[in-house]
Design an enzyme around this catalytic site. Sequence first.
Site, PDB file in Angstrom:
ATOM      1  CG  ASP A   1       6.773  -1.466   0.144  1.00  0.00           C
ATOM      2  OD1 ASP A   1       6.402  -1.734  -1.019  1.00  0.00           O
ATOM      3  OD2 ASP A   1       7.365  -0.409   0.415  1.00  0.00           O
TER       4      ASP A   1
HETATM    5  C1  NOJ Z   1       7.644  -0.432  -3.247  1.00  0.00           C
HETATM    6  C2  NOJ Z   1       7.402   0.927  -2.682  1.00  0.00           C
HETATM    7  O1  NOJ Z   1       8.118   1.089  -1.480  1.00  0.00           O
HETATM    8  C3  NOJ Z   1       5.934   1.209  -2.421  1.00  0.00           C
HETATM    9  O2  NOJ Z   1       5.812   2.560  -2.074  1.00  0.00           O
HETATM   10  C4  NOJ Z   1       5.097   0.867  -3.605  1.00  0.00           C
HETATM   11  O3  NOJ Z   1       3.749   1.151  -3.351  1.00  0.00           O
HETATM   12  C5  NOJ Z   1       5.284  -0.603  -3.935  1.00  0.00           C
HETATM   13  N1  NOJ Z   1       6.682  -0.852  -4.238  1.00  0.00           N
HETATM   14  C6  NOJ Z   1       4.431  -1.057  -5.117  1.00  0.00           C
HETATM   15  O4  NOJ Z   1       4.891  -0.508  -6.280  1.00  0.00           O
END
Ligand code: NOJ
Length: 734
Positions: A292
């Site tokens: 993430d």
């Molecule tokens: C953080 C988020 O937790 C995740 O769900 C998302 O896909 C990513 N950022 C990319 O934007």
Amino acid sequence: MKNRKITFLLLLVASCSLIAQGEKDLPAYKDAKRSVEERVSDLMSRMTLEEKVMQLNQYTLGRNDNANNMADPVNDIPPAIGSLIYFSSNGDLRNRVQKRAMEETRLGIPIIFGYDVIHGYRTTYPISLAQACSWNPQLVEQACAVAAQEARMSGVDWTFSPMIDVARDARWGRVAEGYGEDPYANAVFAAASVKGYQGTDLASGKNVAACLKHYIGYGASEAGRDYVYTEISGQTLWDTYMLPYEEGVKAGAATLMSSFNDISGTPGSANHYTLTEVLKERWGHDGFVVSDWGSIEQLRPQGVAKDKKEAALKAFTAGVEMDMMNRSYDNHLGELVKEGKVSEALLNDAVKRVLRVKFRLGLFDNPYTPQTTEKERFLFPQSLKIAEQLAEESIVLLKNENNTLPLKNVSKMAVVGPMAKSQWHLLGSWRAQGNADDAVSLFAGLENEFKGKAQLSFAAGCDFDGDDKSGFDEAKKIAAQSDVVILCLGEKAQWSGENASRSTIALPQIQEDLVEELKALGKPVILLLSSGRPLELNRLDKISDAMLQVWQPGIAGGNPIAGIVAGRINPSGKLSMTFPYSTGQIPIYYNHRQSARPHQGKYQDIPSTPLYDFAHGLSYTTYTYGDLKPSTLTIKKGDKLSIEIPVTNVGGIDGLETVHWFVFDPVSTISRPVKELKHFEKQMIKKGETKVFKFDIDPLKDLGFINADGKRFLESGDYYIIVKDKKVKVTLVD
Ligand code: NOJ
């Protein structure tokens, strides 16, 4: 003439041999006729360490206004980068950067462009939590296919979706993004959305690679706060959180995203057990895992790495192949390989995984996004129809005292509340390229529906929160002149989603006060509630006549919502997440384990049962359920068993009814939940008609239990199969 013929023949022979020569020289990885594995191996054999490492990084491209994901502006993208998050809404910028990757790098490896396409790209669908209330996976699959088509045609190859974190704490803003509190429901919708996004051919130009997230257990965030610790035993990991991922992988999900949360001492992004032992070794997943955003460098504040380099080492050796916006692999992975801390074999395996997905997407053969107009890719009538249908089936009629709904003989209608004319908030969080101007507001929907039939007046009454009651008088004035008051209340879009935790799931006091003051006028009060989470409604329940949970229904929700109010549509949605009596009951979910003293241990100050149960949802018609008819009452392990139940529509109109099938094992080596959803089915039942619903039971899967290491067991004994208030006992003998 003869000479000319000879020259022509010579030229022909020469050009044929040149073509043959060219084909012979065409590196195998560029040859579309070869298999993906052949192409991957050939390309790998040509890559340097630096080139390999660069494949494992993801930066961003384009403007990003998501405050949680702010990055350094990337003005100078290295053309050898593996992946970019793509914030633009057409292929132009992508194509320019892709051209550099194809033409300015030694091997011409295309970049894979990812984006958060969560509940639609431009055609915004209801939020996922709402979609689950439709209990219609086929429709969800269709919606995901539309999202994929719009995204791929706009330069996106890969969506960071579906989010399949089982979640039982509605204070956590991200409950909006998943399919509710039940593992089986999340598993079914995981598979449906993967199929919708990926289709049968990732290279079709209309499909995108899916990404199961957030692997794993993020939904257990303590006290509903985002990014914090999660306490998950091995047993709970398997009982509650793994199934959606297992089914998503089986459905062919190309990628997964490792989670932010610390799982009982080992963060999701440094977890060798989940990322490698289970995902790759047991389930045989051959795509890749992306971290993430920042979840690798966050191993430092989480306390398992002393610096970024160690964080890179931990995440990579645990099984995270791609670094999303940590700048830890580009900076440290090469060095870690040279120092012998990361083996070349592991590096090669990771790069192969990334390349495999790129080949499957057809990126080597078609790296660019064809130019199209917005009209050629967005908001097709068929896409809007799916959006409308999904909104219609997601809406849940929570309460309908004295059959207040559908409205009858109403000539004057007061439409009140801060949500009534909002388009913006109906789209919810993670709206991708959704445009609020495309949305039908609740007021517009009601106007369309009641045109020529009733007169509508409007007053906002108040804002979503704050204490300014200066608008109350106007609201009371129009309410006093009307036959019915429709109150459009709820949450702002930004109150749910990432980093949007709330200490209470009640609506702000001012909204409750507005309802109370309007109710005092003695008119029927109908609440249309738009939110990204279940709400605390016990006070509103007492003072309203009907409540319709409309969630954040996306751009096409306004008309079906009004259609339900008018009776053109019979509501069929059922809750995918429990509505607690009050926030203090959280965590509360239907499939809890049994209590040592079921008749004690209650709250002294509030009821101990929820206000609205999981799977609750009213209809304008009445269904009667017959008796459960098992094919046999006794089975042996390995035998199959099926159970049927007839359901009759005894009311006045046709309706869609979902039957939920639960299983309960009263005595087991490991205590089991009071009931567990194992199957559901939705059918149209015409008035007066009886439909038979059937559950084909696979004993090991449906009656057995899983242990703390994911092994399935089936024990002899009694099991109950439950549908609503009907249950039947079947016995399993050795
Ligand atoms: C953080 C988020 O937790 C995740 O769900 C998302 O896909 C990513 N950022 C990319 O934007």
